[in-house]
Scaffold this motif. Structure first.
Motif, PDB file in Angstrom:
ATOM      1  N   ALA A 115     -14.111   5.828   7.887  1.00 37.87           N
ATOM      2  CA  ALA A 115     -13.564   4.480   7.712  1.00 37.87           C
ATOM      3  C   ALA A 115     -14.702   3.480   7.874  1.00 37.87           C
ATOM      4  O   ALA A 115     -15.720   3.781   8.509  1.00 37.87           O
ATOM      5  CB  ALA A 115     -12.469   4.233   8.746  1.00 37.87           C
ATOM      6  N   THR A 145      -5.595   0.822   3.216  1.00 35.34           N
ATOM      7  CA  THR A 145      -5.241   1.173   4.595  1.00 35.34           C
ATOM      8  C   THR A 145      -6.464   1.479   5.448  1.00 35.34           C
ATOM      9  O   THR A 145      -6.332   1.711   6.647  1.00 35.34           O
ATOM     10  CB  THR A 145      -4.299   2.396   4.625  1.00 35.34           C
ATOM     11  N   GLY A 146      -7.643   1.496   4.830  1.00 35.82           N
ATOM     12  CA  GLY A 146      -8.861   1.806   5.573  1.00 35.82           C
ATOM     13  C   GLY A 146      -9.112   3.298   5.688  1.00 35.82           C
ATOM     14  O   GLY A 146     -10.078   3.731   6.293  1.00 35.82           O
ATOM     15  N   ASP A 147      -8.245   4.106   5.094  1.00 31.81           N
ATOM     16  CA  ASP A 147      -8.407   5.553   5.077  1.00 31.81           C
ATOM     17  C   ASP A 147      -9.026   5.908   3.739  1.00 31.81           C
ATOM     18  O   ASP A 147      -8.372   5.877   2.706  1.00 31.81           O
ATOM     19  CB  ASP A 147      -7.044   6.224   5.235  1.00 31.81           C
ATOM     20  N   LEU A 148     -10.281   6.244   3.746  1.00 38.58           N
ATOM     21  CA  LEU A 148     -10.997   6.494   2.497  1.00 38.58           C
ATOM     22  C   LEU A 148     -10.855   7.921   2.004  1.00 38.58           C
ATOM     23  O   LEU A 148     -11.511   8.315   1.058  1.00 38.58           O
ATOM     24  CB  LEU A 148     -12.471   6.123   2.661  1.00 38.58           C
ATOM     25  N   GLY A 149     -10.007   8.677   2.653  1.00 38.88           N
ATOM     26  CA  GLY A 149      -9.771  10.034   2.188  1.00 38.88           C
ATOM     27  C   GLY A 149     -10.535  11.046   3.009  1.00 38.88           C
ATOM     28  O   GLY A 149     -11.307  10.701   3.902  1.00 38.88           O
ATOM     29  N   PRO A 150     -10.342  12.318   2.703  1.00 36.84           N
ATOM     30  CA  PRO A 150     -10.986  13.373   3.478  1.00 36.84           C
ATOM     31  C   PRO A 150     -12.506  13.323   3.362  1.00 36.84           C
ATOM     32  O   PRO A 150     -13.049  13.160   2.282  1.00 36.84           O
ATOM     33  CB  PRO A 150     -10.437  14.671   2.860  1.00 36.84           C
ATOM     34  N   ASP A 158       0.812  -1.224   0.000  1.00 40.20           N
ATOM     35  CA  ASP A 158       0.000   0.000   0.000  1.00 40.20           C
ATOM     36  C   ASP A 158       0.844   1.271   0.000  1.00 40.20           C
ATOM     37  O   ASP A 158       0.467   2.261  -0.619  1.00 40.20           O
ATOM     38  CB  ASP A 158      -1.004   0.004   1.155  1.00 40.20           C
ATOM     39  N   GLN A 165     -16.396   3.054  11.186  1.00 43.00           N
ATOM     40  CA  GLN A 165     -17.127   4.218  11.697  1.00 43.00           C
ATOM     41  C   GLN A 165     -18.488   4.348  11.013  1.00 43.00           C
ATOM     42  O   GLN A 165     -19.367   5.030  11.529  1.00 43.00           O
ATOM     43  CB  GLN A 165     -16.314   5.477  11.463  1.00 43.00           C
ATOM     44  N   HIS A 190      -5.690   4.330  -0.267  1.00 47.03           N
ATOM     45  CA  HIS A 190      -6.579   4.689   0.840  1.00 47.03           C
ATOM     46  C   HIS A 190      -7.486   3.519   1.216  1.00 47.03           C
ATOM     47  O   HIS A 190      -7.706   3.250   2.397  1.00 47.03           O
ATOM     48  CB  HIS A 190      -7.420   5.917   0.474  1.00 47.03           C
TER      49      HIS A 190
END
Length: 125
Positions: free
Chosen positions: A118, A109-114, A79, A121, A106
């Motif tokens: 996630a 890593t489970g970070d879908l961006g601004p 990643d 959540q 993203h």
């Protein structure tokens, strides 16, 4: 410095030396050492990834891109390489090419961006 300095020692010695130069922000020297390591052990991802980072930080973006694509060819689930490739393409003004790599990094890593929660959540509320 002479070429022999860079070639001196075991691969582990040269890896350590390259990391020290990278941490000291001596990216061109780190790249010089890492280039030999990558040639010697092309199957290892870590030296190639640090080489790509050295190229990126020294604004040798075409070389960084080539190394990152090679990392992803060998390990498509890397990643950080995916993220770096996206950033490298962005830095070259190739935003459309960068976007899929950044989205994939993203997602991996489970970070879908601004602005996007996630997955863990999304079910809370």
């Amino acid at each position: 410095m002479e070429d022999t300095y860079y070639e001196f020692g075991t691969p582990a010695d040269r890896w350590d030396r390259a990391q020290l130069f990278f941490e000291a922000k001596e990216y061109l020297t780190a790249a010089r050492i890492l280039g030999g390591l990558v040639h010697e052990v092309p199957e290892q991802i870590a030296p190639r990834l640090l080489l790509a980072r050295s190229y990126y930080h020294s604004a040798r973006l075409t070389k960084a891109e080539a190394e990152l694509r090679e990392v992803l060819e060998r390990s498509p689930v890397e990643d950080y390489a995916r993220l770096m490739l996206g950033r490298t393409l962005e830095r070259q003004g190739r935003h459309a090419e960068a976007a899929p790599h950044l989205r994939m990094a993203h997602a991996m890593t489970g970070d879908l961006g601004p602005g996007l929660p996630a997955p863990e959540q999304q079910n809370q509320g």
